[in-house]
Design an enzyme around this catalytic site. Sequence first.
Site, short mmCIF file in Angstrom:
data_model
loop_
_atom_site.label_atom_id
_atom_site.label_comp_id
_atom_site.label_asym_id
_atom_site.label_seq_id
_atom_site.Cartn_x
_atom_site.Cartn_y
_atom_site.Cartn_z
N GLY A 116 0.82 -1.21 0.00
CA GLY A 116 0.00 0.00 0.00
C GLY A 116 0.85 1.25 0.00
O GLY A 116 0.58 2.20 0.74
N ARG A 140 1.13 6.06 -1.75
CA ARG A 140 0.70 7.35 -1.21
C ARG A 140 0.76 7.31 0.32
O ARG A 140 0.97 6.27 0.93
CB ARG A 140 -0.72 7.70 -1.65
CG ARG A 140 -1.77 6.72 -1.16
CD ARG A 140 -3.17 7.11 -1.61
NE ARG A 140 -4.17 6.20 -1.07
CZ ARG A 140 -5.47 6.38 -1.18
NH1 ARG A 140 -5.94 7.46 -1.83
NH2 ARG A 140 -6.32 5.51 -0.67
N ASP A 170 -2.26 -6.76 -4.82
CA ASP A 170 -3.57 -6.59 -4.18
C ASP A 170 -3.61 -7.59 -3.04
O ASP A 170 -3.77 -8.80 -3.26
CB ASP A 170 -4.69 -6.85 -5.18
CG ASP A 170 -6.08 -6.67 -4.60
OD1 ASP A 170 -6.21 -6.57 -3.35
OD2 ASP A 170 -7.05 -6.65 -5.38
N VAL A 171 -3.45 -7.11 -1.81
CA VAL A 171 -3.32 -8.03 -0.67
C VAL A 171 -4.60 -8.82 -0.40
O VAL A 171 -4.57 -9.83 0.30
CB VAL A 171 -2.87 -7.29 0.61
CG1 VAL A 171 -1.58 -6.53 0.37
CG2 VAL A 171 -3.96 -6.36 1.14
N SER A 227 -3.22 0.57 14.44
CA SER A 227 -3.86 1.83 14.83
C SER A 227 -4.32 1.74 16.26
O SER A 227 -4.69 0.65 16.74
CB SER A 227 -5.05 2.11 13.92
OG SER A 227 -5.84 3.18 14.42
N TYR A 280 -12.86 -0.74 10.70
CA TYR A 280 -11.43 -0.46 10.87
C TYR A 280 -10.94 -0.99 12.21
O TYR A 280 -9.89 -1.65 12.29
CB TYR A 280 -11.22 1.05 10.77
CG TYR A 280 -9.79 1.48 10.62
CD1 TYR A 280 -9.12 1.29 9.42
CD2 TYR A 280 -9.12 2.11 11.66
CE1 TYR A 280 -7.81 1.71 9.26
CE2 TYR A 280 -7.80 2.53 11.51
CZ TYR A 280 -7.15 2.32 10.30
OH TYR A 280 -5.84 2.74 10.16
N ALA A 281 -11.69 -0.73 13.28
CA ALA A 281 -11.26 -1.14 14.62
C ALA A 281 -11.17 -2.65 14.74
O ALA A 281 -10.19 -3.20 15.28
CB ALA A 281 -12.22 -0.58 15.67
#
Length: 234
Positions: A11, A14, A61-62, A143, A158-159
């Site tokens: 990834g 960017r 593409d993972v 994160s 996400y979490a």
Amino acid sequence: MTDERTAVVTGANRGIGLAVVQQLLDRGFVTVLACRDTGRGEAAAATLTPAPGRVLVRRLDVGDDDSVRAFAAGLADAPGRVDVLVNNAGIHYDTDQDPAGADVGVVREAFEVNALGALKVSQAVLPLLRPRGPGRRIVNVSSGAGSLSSMGAGTPAYAISKAALNAVTRLLAAQLAPDGILVNSVCPGWVATDMGGSGGRPVAEGAASVLWAVDLPDDGPTGGFFRDGRPVPW
């Protein structure tokens, strides 16, 4: 096969991934810039210094098993070695969702990329990583949203996926410790990127948090969760 230390960043066209590539280059690594769109990857690589011959753009593409297999096979041909793997690819910072109403399809997609993607890439790259000498690292870009101790009701996809990524870190670290491979999760903090939005800290600072885990001595910690070199509660 190159004799120079080589790093792979997923990834990486960017944001934090690209900044990590730059900081790896600054440390003298040959760096594989892995991304889904090689055209965007080549454009990103052109912004880096020093780039000629030291950045290899590769499609990955993972979330796609065939893509992961092809990527690993390509690495075996060139550069032929991996010393550091940074699993940075991530999707779905879903600030518009809550747990009770979350689109389970979005949660599933985030889990597939953010957690299982990192596991699959690690598995595929391990044959190139395991035989190497000192300085071998796997760094999973996690994160604080994945910290169970402070988790609230926000960004459920996400979490959940980042908490699972932390579990991947613990499992791999336990298995790979006898091989001398350090595996850690790192939170880059809130960073001003396309995903994080404006108001966060500079991208280079978030990348430096990731590079801390790359720079660890061989007797450094493994199986931990860190931000800026300091432990983050699980």
